[in-house]
Design an enzyme around this catalytic site. Structure first.
Site: not given
Ligand SMILES: O=C(O)c1ccc(O)c(O)c1
Length: 250
Positions: A116, A155, A165, A168, A170
């Protein structure tokens, strides 16, 4: 012409309630931060004002011309981001399959390497100078939206000793005002990390997980340019999309 009821449309019209049973429980210790984040007291409801419920409204003038093109909306010279090029498209629909016009979708994602652009990002994958990872798009009168981007990379994250993860994107969906905001994540068909992910595993209903997974859509692929994935968002009803910020009991 009389309106043809969908299987879940009541004969006399009306209201389809939220599907609360499928919502993940707030406390799910394998998703470590849920331990601190989950409420220990019953939620309190605050009254909203009419301006919060019905405004502000969003229009095309609020969006920049490149907002829906994450491939080009960050690089200083408009150069393309690095990574597999994809189109993500779909429809925002209500509980009866009707289109939701004028919904503002905001999207954010990691780059193709899984990193990110964020001050608190800690992953060693490289930044892409031509990728910011944020975009916005409005649905049209038919509820449809489309944006282009790169396929985000998976990642690792500091949850368990080796949690990754899945790739994805968001999504935040605004309705008529700031008080109408729903948030979810879209996954990609065929990703082997999906069933292993502790966040996905908070959702116990297999159908609800499936509705978060966008299938490859070869019909919308642009030859020699981009693959396409389709992600429909259903706001309520039996086929509703699972939203993260719908609190149990509300
Ligand atoms: O809410 C979290 O902690 C969290 C952690 C990693 C991610 O990739 C995410 O989208 C959320």
């Amino acid at each position: 012409m009389p309106d043809t009821p969908t299987p879940e449309k009541p004969a006399l019209g009306g209201y389809a309630a939220r599907l609360r049973e499928n919502h993940p429980v707030a406390l799910h210790p394998p998703y470590r931060t849920s331990v601190k984040r989950s409420p220990t007291y019953a939620p309190i409801s605050f009254p909203t004002t009419p301006s919060e419920e019905f405004g502000p409204t969003f229009g095309h003038t609020d969006l920049g011309p490149m907002d829906h093109d994450l491939l080009h909306n960050f690089g200083p010279k408009g150069e393309s981001a690095i990574g597999p090029r994809i189109i993500v498209h779909g429809r925002v629909q209500d509980q009866f399959g009707g289109p939701v016009d004028g919904a503002l979708l905001e999207i954010w994602q990691a780059n193709a390497g899984g990193r990110y652009r964020h001050v608190r990002e800690g992953y060693i994958a490289p930044l892409d100078p031509n990728f910011g990872g944020c975009g916005r798009v409005l649905t049209g009168p038919d509820g449809r939206y489309e944006f282009r981007t790169v396929m985000p990379g998976p990642y690792p994250w500091p949850n368990g000793p080796n949690d990754w993860r899945p790739a994805h994107i968001h999504f935040s969906v605004f309705g008529a005002g700031f008080a109408q905001r729903l948030i979810t994540q879209m996954y990609f068909e065929g990703d082997p990390l999906i069933p292993l992910c502790p966040i996905v595993r908070t959702i116990h209903d297999a159908g609800a997980v499936k509705r978060l997974i966008a299938p490859l859509d070869m019909a919308r692929t642009v030859p020699m340019d981009a693959r396409a994935y389709r992600f429909d968002i259903t706001l309520r009803g039996r086929r509703q999309t699972m939203f993260e910020n719908r609190i149990e009991g509300l």
